[in-house]
Structure formats: C-alpha cells, structure tokens
Scaffold this active site. Structure first.
Site, PDB file in Angstrom:
ATOM      1  N   HIS A   1       0.854  -1.197   0.000  1.00  0.00           N
ATOM      2  CA  HIS A   1       0.000   0.000   0.000  1.00  0.00           C
ATOM      3  C   HIS A   1       0.882   1.236   0.000  1.00  0.00           C
ATOM      4  CE1 HIS A   1       0.459   1.181   4.311  1.00  0.00           C
ATOM      5  NE2 HIS A   1       0.610  -0.118   4.520  1.00  0.00           N
TER       6      HIS A   1
ATOM      7  N   ASP B   1       6.368   1.870   6.085  1.00  0.00           N
ATOM      8  CA  ASP B   1       4.961   1.465   6.029  1.00  0.00           C
ATOM      9  C   ASP B   1       4.195   2.391   5.086  1.00  0.00           C
ATOM     10  OD1 ASP B   1       2.648   0.078   6.643  1.00  0.00           O
ATOM     11  OD2 ASP B   1       2.195   1.326   8.375  1.00  0.00           O
TER      12      ASP B   1
ATOM     13  N   GLU C   1      -4.975   1.492   2.875  1.00  0.00           N
ATOM     14  CA  GLU C   1      -4.805   0.434   3.867  1.00  0.00           C
ATOM     15  C   GLU C   1      -4.855   0.983   5.283  1.00  0.00           C
ATOM     16  OE1 GLU C   1      -2.558  -2.262   6.632  1.00  0.00           O
ATOM     17  OE2 GLU C   1      -2.175  -0.182   6.086  1.00  0.00           O
ATOM     18  N   GLU C   2      -4.317   2.182   5.471  1.00  0.00           N
ATOM     19  CA  GLU C   2      -4.216   2.718   6.829  1.00  0.00           C
ATOM     20  C   GLU C   2      -5.576   3.031   7.445  1.00  0.00           C
ATOM     21  OE1 GLU C   2      -1.734   2.520   8.508  1.00  0.00           O
ATOM     22  OE2 GLU C   2       0.024   2.558   7.216  1.00  0.00           O
TER      23      GLU C   2
ATOM     24  N   GLU D   1       4.254  -5.872   4.359  1.00  0.00           N
ATOM     25  CA  GLU D   1       3.818  -4.907   5.373  1.00  0.00           C
ATOM     26  C   GLU D   1       4.991  -4.453   6.230  1.00  0.00           C
ATOM     27  OE1 GLU D   1       1.991  -2.917   6.778  1.00  0.00           O
ATOM     28  OE2 GLU D   1       0.076  -3.043   5.737  1.00  0.00           O
TER      29      GLU D   1
ATOM     30  N   HIS E   1       5.028   4.723  12.101  1.00  0.00           N
ATOM     31  CA  HIS E   1       3.906   5.667  12.063  1.00  0.00           C
ATOM     32  C   HIS E   1       4.258   7.011  12.694  1.00  0.00           C
ATOM     33  CE1 HIS E   1       0.203   2.868  11.249  1.00  0.00           C
ATOM     34  NE2 HIS E   1       1.135   2.802  10.309  1.00  0.00           N
TER      35      HIS E   1
END
Length: 782
Positions: free
Chosen positions: A204, A216, A250-251, A277, A353
């Site tokens: 993603h 990510d 996706e998030e 991932e 993140h």
C-alpha cells in the site's frame, strides 16, 4: 547420580561421624559394614545421599566439593552474553555479500530511488491529492517505463481501479467500514499468450497523516516496482500471471484490498498472494503469517527465499490477537478465500507511524534482502505446478522456523506431533526409570523430586509476584516507561529482581531443608525437575495443537541427551570443569534459540507498549514478560545453585543492582523518550482541531462544541508535556459520553477501549456550547 546404586552412594556420602569407633566395630574382610538408617526428612522417610565430610574417602572425590560461586555466576553470565552476541551477529547479517544489481537480479539501488521519490511527496493520507493524484501519477509513470523495457515474452496490463463499498470486520472490537472512490493501481504481468491463474503481490502506498511512511509501506511498493522490472525484462517464461496491487487505502483499515478482491475482474485469477507490510523500520522482513493451511506455500518460501526469516511462533502470537494490529492478509483470507504469505519489517518499531519513518533510516541491504526474497518466491510460484490446483493441497499446518537466518526448517504439523510424542516418551522413560524403581531405592528420591518440583514452582511464582509488585510501585510513583529509551533499565530492575528471588528461594531450600544432602544429588534432582516441567509443557502444547510446541521439544530433547552424555563423568567426578563445559555445550541449541526468540519478543512488544493506551500499565506487561523469560532461562541452571558452595555474593550483587536501579528510576533519572537523530524514541500525542454536533434519534441537533482534542497514546498521559505546555492544565477535561457511540469522540480508528479512562483523565477539549439532552449520534468536522 543413578539411584540404582543407592546403597553404595549412601555409604559413600555419609559423614565421618557416623562410623563406629573401635576395632570391634570394624567390618570383617569380604563383608560390608551395616548401614545406619538416617533420620526421616521433612517430606518423609528414606535414605538420601549425604554431604561428604572432610575425611571422606577418595572414591567420591569432587562429588561433595561445591563449585566456586564467582566462577559459576561469571561463567553462566558470560555464556548467555556470548549467545546473545551470536544472535545479534546473525541479525546484523542482512544479506550474504556478493554482487548485486547484475542483469536479471534485484537491484536495491533502483528500489531506493523509487523509495526516495515516493517519500519526497510527504504524508499520503487516503483522499489527499498527494495520495490520489501525485503518487498515482508517479507509479503509472514508472510502470510505463518498465513496460517499454519488457521482454517480448511477457505482456503487461495496467488498470486504475476506484472502488466503492463496505464491509464488517471483527477487529478492534468489531466495526463496519465504508469507502468511496478510493484508488488501486493494478498491474498484471503474464505470458504473451495470457494465463488462467495468477499470484498476487500486495503493498500500500498510502500513509498515516503525520508520516512519510517509508517503511509502512513505501519501501514495499518500491521493492514491488523493481521486482516487476526484473521479471518483465527476464528471458525466463512465466507459466502463470503475477498481479502487482499498489493499493491506496490500507491505513484507514484495509479498504483498498477489500475493494480489489471483491470487485476487480482480475481477482478471480488469483490462487495465492504475498502481502508486504511493516511493523517497524528496516531490518529483516519476517514471515509471520501463512495459510490458512496450504503447507505448500511454506515449502515454496523455504525452497525459494535467499535470506529466510520466518517463525510459526510469530504466526500463532499474531493470530491470537495479543498484538492490536492487522494487515491486508485478513481481507484476502476472509473475503477472497485465498491462501498467502504475510511479511513485515519488525525492527525499530519506536518510529513506526511517526515523522521519523524516513527513507534514510532503511538500509540498502535491508531493501536488497527483501527484494531477493520476494523476487525468488514470486518467480517460484509463477512457475509452480501447484498454483493452478492449490485447493487440492489445502490440508494441515506447517511447523516452520529459521535457524539464525541461515535456513528454514519446515515439516507438517502432524509430523511435529509425532516428534513431540517421541520426545515426551523419552522424557517419561528417563524420569519413570528413577521414580518407579523398587521402593527401598527410590522412596527418598521420589519425595525429594516432588519437593523440588514444588520449590521450583514456588520460586517462579514468587519471582513473578516480586516483579509485579515492583512494576505497580513504579507505575504509582509516576515513573512508568522509564525503560522505553533505555531498555537495559528494565533488565537491571525487573530482570535482576526475578533472578534474585529465584536464587533466594533455592538458597533457603538448600540451607533449611536439604541440610545434609550432597550437592551432586541435589543438582541431579533439580535437573530432573526442570526436565519434567518442560515435558509437561510439551505435552500441553501438543495437545492443544500448537505448532510452537517444537520449542518445548527442543528444551526436552537436547538437555536429556546432554544429561545422558555427561552423567557418567558427573557421577564420578562431580561438577568439575569438564562436566560444566560439556553441559553448557549441550545446552547451546535450546538456549541460543530461546535468546533468538526473546530478541524478537522484545523487539516487537517494547515499542508497542509505547502506544498501547492507558488501560494496562506497560511496566506490568514488560515485567511479566521478563519474569517469564527468566523462568525459562533459569530452568536448567537451577541445579548450579545447589552445586555452588554459596550464593551470598550473587544475591548481594543482584539485590544491589536492583535497589540502585529502583532508586534511580524513582528519582526520574531515566527520561522515557528521545529525539536523538540516530535513534529517536518519540512520545505519541494526537492533536485534532474539531467541531462536534450531537443529534438525537430524530436527527435534531442537541449539542454542539468545538476545540482541540488531545490524546497521549501511552500510559504516562500528558504528564511529560504539561510542564512545557502549562496551558493544557487550564483546558476542560472531556468525559466519555456513555450514551454516544465511541464515547462521542471522532476516533480515526475504534481504539476508544484502549483510551477510555485516559480520555476522561487527560484529554482536553475547549468547549463553546454544552447541553445535556439525550444523545443519539454525533458528527464531527476535524
């Protein structure tokens, strides 16, 4: 010491004072002196080998001589440190050195170029121009360049999908997710004449709001672009299609993958998938989910991957729900009924993140190993005869684990059950031979064995209670997470306390209960006790059908073989250097693999505790994990407590380290967070400027307010922030609206159950208008 020679052993170990005085008492030639019965012990009667006196005979030389405490403690510490260093060395070896970037091979330099371009766009939240326009344009541009350079043997088709839909998912308490006009960039690489079956590779390109999302999941999309280039330029013919899905949502919980697998016309071709991932930044990518069932997929990874890193333990831990996370793997499994492989980077989750998740923090070797593995596995699957009829091979699970990243051992779970059963039987036969000897030979041993088992369990339980008391005290003192930026603090505080309590309990047992028993005898009894515990653990895990039971099998098989090999030397000479050397050598494999797994546990869970909300004190969780690790690592070293002459210095050292660390922690010396450029460990705080409007069930507005909503996502709340931003103390604390969904807060994710009490305590909200009418639902502009 074998109990078959009990009478002789009893005579050898009796104290000199028990001999009769005078010539009248001397035994006649050719006859044994009558043995005087010892007094009955606390667990019952029976003979027990006694400590040899200073005037004891040479036949038992070394048997009653204790180990030097300093040498024993230092030797065990150095042994564990050496194994830990070996584990660390294996983790740092990302790829085998050699030429890269040659024709037909994955080139990490090209992939890094893709990565830097994607991350330079900035945060790419779903719905933003950066995500829906800029990133999509860049991907299509690169795909077009790859298509122009493809080999004529292959055909490339490109589609931009913008699905709309909804689904319910049992994740984070369960919720329904609706999406509208999100973006998927789909590429199909197939033979020139087409293909009826396909394997899917998924990544993603969207990110969370505050992060460039290098790990990510931009690096995975970069790897996929380079894999697409290599496969399309290859002169090797593919038997099946490879579909590359670059998904853009996706998030906000797995929406784009659902839109693809349920709506795209190519979804019907897919027979297996690989999902890329991240739960950390860089390092090795771990295979942490496979299946469901379909053991042929594990075999494909084992056969093809150049730099394997896989663990069925990670799979069972992740699927247990302990880790509050999920991936697109769930969507393909549940909504597409497709088997697959789930991989993720797991190192350095502290900056996952966050704004620190940048391209420069991902090593080129890390990209190279991921690309080598993905390219090899996709090529293997795209030429596999099993892919078209994968449903025929949907039977059973696999036990799989890598050995220091060098290779993977994999076998069917039913074979694992047989192996486990054989190992259990071997352990039972060994213990049963001792416990089921004629009563006059084993009466005391049986009682000592069960007493030792009780003492061991008590030592472990009190060790756990001790560290939990410490953890609660530290939490109440307001010094939670003091170890977050200094992991060694947790070892010095909770690890030393756990070890000290175990040593203390066994030292008391040795001094107060096993007063006259020989050190050699006690060492043997407590080894057998630890073996019994691991046998029971192996039996329980196998009965529950857990593939992770192989760990217990290792912890039974190798120690048992070691015991059988060194028993004769131990019986004749006691705990001398030769015995210790062979004993530690025999424990090499179980302890090395245990430390390998322990590294993975702390690498995964320590960062998670910094974003796990306010409901559970993180110190309690970490202290419990450390206590559990201490129990495992101490199991076959407990016998050294009884073989050593003393443990006073060890207890004093451990207690001093624990006490000093506790004082330093309570004084606030160890600040939990760090902004150091090389290794940042930031505190996670969410600030949202928002307006809420509450409605009743008829749709009428009953309340409206607005303000800045502040959430700290760890147990310390805002306590480390308010001294620097005192205005937060003047804000109104927003309480949970019990009658409103999600407490009346516009959660981006439904994690209110993790933050509920924290929202009442520390979330600030500037209120304009407040009324107390009955609430039905609310809307918010953020």
């Amino acid at each position: 010491m074998e109990w078959a020679s009990a009478s002789a052993a009893v005579r050898r170990h009796r104290v000199g004072g028990e001999r009769r005085d005078g010539p009248a008492a001397a035994p006649q030639p050719g006859r044994e002196a009558p043995a005087q019965e010892p007094p009955e012990d606390a667990c019952g009667g029976g003979a027990r080998p006694r400590k040899r006196s200073a005037g004891g005979g040479g036949a038992s030389r070394g048997a009653g001589t204790g180990l030097s405490e300093a040498r024993a403690a230092l030797g065990l510490a150095l042994y564990l440190l050496a194994l830990r260093a070996l584990v660390q060395l294996s983790l740092q070896q990302l790829v085998l050195r050699g030429a890269t970037g040659r024709h037909g091979e994955f080139d990490a330099r090209r992939a890094r170029d893709y990565l830097e371009h994607i991350t330079s766009i900035g945060p790419r939240t779903t719905g933003s121009p950066e995500n829906e326009i800029v990133t999509v344009h860049y991907l299509l541009e690169q795909i077009k360049l790859i298509e122009d350079q493809r080999n004529s043997l292959h055909r490339i088709s490109v589609d931009v999908q913008r699905p709309t839909g909804s689904f319910s998912i049992d994740f984070l308490g369960g919720f329904t997710s609706y999406y509208d006009n999100i973006t998927n960039v789909v590429v199909k690489l197939e033979p020139r004449d087409g293909a009826q079956h396909a394997v899917l590779a998924n990544c993603h390109f969207d990110s969370v709001a505050n992060s460039p999302g290098a790990s990510d999941d931009a690096v995975s999309c970069s790897v996929m672009l380079e894999v697409l280039r290599v496969l399309s330029a290859s002169s090797d013919t593919l038997h099946h299609a490879v579909i590359f899905l670059f998904n853009g949502a996706e998030e906000n919980v797995l929406q784009a993958s659902h839109g693809f697998i349920t709506q795209h016309p190519w979804a019907g071709l897919i027979r297996a998938f690989i999902n890329l991932e991240a739960a950390g930044v860089g390092g090795k990518e771990l295979v942490f989910q496979t299946g469901p069932e379909n053991p042929w997929l594990v075999q494909a990874y084992v056969s093809a991957a150049k730099h394997p890193f896989a663990s069925v333990v990670a799979q069972e831990v992740f699927q247990s729900g302990i880790i509050p996370s999920d991936t697109d793997f769930r969507i393909y499994r549940d909504f597409g009924n497709i088997p697959g492989i789930d991989l993720a980077f797991i190192e350095n989750g502290y900056i996952y993140h966050t704004k620190y998740d940048t391209a420069d923090r991902i090593l080129t070797d890390s990209i190279q190993r991921a690309g080598d593995n993905i390219l090899a596995v996709l090529k293997y699957l795209a030429t596999s005869d099993m892919l078209p009829s994968s449903s025929k091979y949907r039977h059973g699970n696999m036990v799989f684990f890598d050995v220091l990243g060098l290779f993977v051992i994999a076998y069917p779970s039913r074979v694992g059950s047989i192996i486990n059963s054989v190992v259990v039987m071997a352990g039972v036969l060994y213990l049963g031979k001792k416990l089921l000897q004629p009563k006059h030979k084993t009466d005391n041993y049986t009682k000592d064995f069960f007493c030792a088992l009780g003492i061991t369990l008590i030592s472990w339980f009190t060790s756990l209670v001790t560290v939990l008391i410490l953890a609660v005290f530290v939490s109440l003192a307001g010094q939670s997470l003091s170890w977050y930026n200094h992991f060694y603090v947790s070892v010095c505080l909770y690890g030393t306390a756990a070890v000290a309590k175990i040593v203390l309990i066994h030292t008391l047992a040795k001094k107060l209960y096993y007063v006259n028993a020989s050190d050699q005898y006690l060492g043997e009894v407590f080894f057998d006790t630890s073996l019994c515990v691991h046998c029971v653990s192996l039996l329980a895990l196998t009965y529950r059908g857990l593939c992770s039971a192989f760990i217990s099998a290792v912890w039974v098989a190798f120690p048992l073989l070691t015991k059988l090999c060194v028993h004769k030397d131990f019986k004749q000479h006691g705990a001398q250097g030769k015995f210790i050397a062979f004993y530690l050598l025999g424990m090499f494999i179980p302890y090395l693999y245990a430390l390998y797994l322990i590294w993975a546990v702390f690498e995964m869970f320590t960062p998670i505790l910094g974003r796990s909300g306010s409901e559970i004190p993180p110190d309690v969780v970490l202290a419990s994990i450390l206590a559990g690790c201490t129990m495992i690592l101490s199991s076959y070293f407990i016998n050294f407590i009884y073989l050593a002459k003393s443990t006073k210095k060890t207890l004093l050292t451990l207690s001093s380290v624990c006490a000093v660390t506790l004082l330093l922690v309570c004084s606030g010396v160890f600040f939990p967070y760090s902004s150091h450029p090389a290794s940042p460990k930031p505190k996670r705080v969410f600030l949202q400027h928002m307006t809420r409007t509450f409605h009743d069930l008829d749709g009428h507005a009953v309340k409206r307010d607005s303000g800045i909503w502040i959430n700290g996502f760890d147990y310390t709340g805002m306590s480390h922030v308010t001294p620097h931003v005192p205005e937060i103390n003047d804000t109104i604390r927003a309480h949970c609206e019990e009658d409103a969904p999600l407490c009346g807060f516009p959660w981006y994710l439904p994690v209110h159950f993790l933050i509920r009490s924290f929202s009442r305590r520390s979330c600030s909200f500037q209120t304009r208008v407040q009324r107390t009418d009955t609430l039905g639902f609310c809307e918010a502009d953020v």
